[in-house]
Design an enzyme around this catalytic site. Structure first.
Site, PDB file in Angstrom:
ATOM      1  N   THR A   1      -6.230   8.667  -6.222  1.00  0.00           N
ATOM      2  CA  THR A   1      -7.006   8.870  -7.440  1.00  0.00           C
ATOM      3  C   THR A   1      -8.150   7.845  -7.458  1.00  0.00           C
ATOM      4  OG1 THR A   1      -5.891   7.274  -8.877  1.00  0.00           O
ATOM      5  CG2 THR A   1      -4.842   9.450  -8.612  1.00  0.00           C
TER       6      THR A   1
ATOM      7  N   TYR B   1       0.053  -6.195 -12.804  1.00  0.00           N
ATOM      8  CA  TYR B   1       0.255  -4.747 -12.818  1.00  0.00           C
ATOM      9  C   TYR B   1       1.728  -4.405 -12.604  1.00  0.00           C
ATOM     10  CZ  TYR B   1      -0.279   0.159 -11.422  1.00  0.00           C
ATOM     11  OH  TYR B   1      -0.172   1.528 -11.322  1.00  0.00           O
TER      12      TYR B   1
ATOM     13  N   LYS C   1       4.325  -2.547 -15.268  1.00  0.00           N
ATOM     14  CA  LYS C   1       5.012  -1.317 -14.894  1.00  0.00           C
ATOM     15  C   LYS C   1       6.532  -1.511 -14.884  1.00  0.00           C
ATOM     16  CE  LYS C   1       1.608   1.604 -14.166  1.00  0.00           C
ATOM     17  NZ  LYS C   1       1.429   2.770 -15.060  1.00  0.00           N
TER      18      LYS C   1
END
Length: 231
Positions: free
Chosen positions: A175, A140, A144
């Site tokens: 979220t 990840y 990014k």
């Protein structure tokens, strides 16, 4: 006069949906791209942002039906905590093709028209993990980080044409992407933050909207709303 048109990927939930709501409240007409329907967008298209041909065809259709895309905000992505020894090649490819590839595809579709018109804004949602790294988050963070390199390179290339490219690198954000058992939700982590809480999707959306509307002097910048996690 028709309202300005903004394209938002990952628009069905989380940060993407918050950006749709924020821009809609500012008078923008929004086109939301996501695997799932984007309920808050004026126009929703279900697609895989990693499919370049599909993204380009969709953008052409949106511009015929809604008008020129003057802002593109790229938030499509997914997240996983996996030790590097357990990350398979398929996991690496999927992480890169969605985060980096999806952003590349949107830029390829929207920036030629922006350059021709002499204006436009692109905002990519990256992560502060791209700079600081994270435990069991290598694929990840790498994806990014690649997005930050893309943002800064495109910013240099497109700025003379009047097109601004910037990024937003949030800290851990409240979220559904963060599951209830996420280490970022643990009280022991939250107590280390000056604010004592996670960043909200609405705060990330406000930052993105600033770069679209007000930060006309921002070229290749990476703003980081992170609840004080990185100071």
């Amino acid at each position: 006069m028709r309202s300005r048109v903004a394209l938002v990927t990952g628009a069905a939930g989380g940060i993407g949906a918050a950006m749709v709501r924020e821009l809609s409240g500012r008078g923008w007409r929004t086109a939301g791209l996501d695997l799932r329907p984007a309920a808050d967008a004026d126009h929703s298209v279900s697609l895989d942002v990693a499919d370049q041909a599909q993204v380009c065809a969709t953008v052409r259709r949106i511009e015929r039906e809604m008008g020129p895309v003057e802002a593109a905000l790229c938030a499509a992505g997914h997240y996983a905590i996996v030790p590097v020894s357990d990350i398979g090649w398929a996991d690496w490819r999927r992480m890169l093709r969605v985060h980096l590839g999806g952003t590349v595809n949107v830029c390829k579709a929207v920036t030629p028209g922006m350059v021709e018109r002499g204006r436009g804004a692109v905002v990519a949602i990256t992560s502060d993990l791209a700079v600081g790294g994270g435990y069991a988050e290598a694929h990840y963070a790498a994806a990014k980080g690649a997005m930050i390199g893309l943002v800064r390179s495109l910013a240099v290339e497109l700025a003379p044409s009047g097109v601004r490219v910037n990024g937003v690198a949030p800290g851990p954000t409240d979220t559904p992407l963060l599951p209830p058992d996420s280490p970022w939700r643990r009280p022991s982590y939250l107590q280390t933050l000056p604010t004592g809480r996670l960043t909200s999707a609405e705060e990330v959306a406000l930052t993105a909207a600033y770069l679209v509307e007000d930060g006309t002097y921002c070229i290749g910048e990476i703003l980081s709303p992170n609840a004080g996690a990185v100071i």
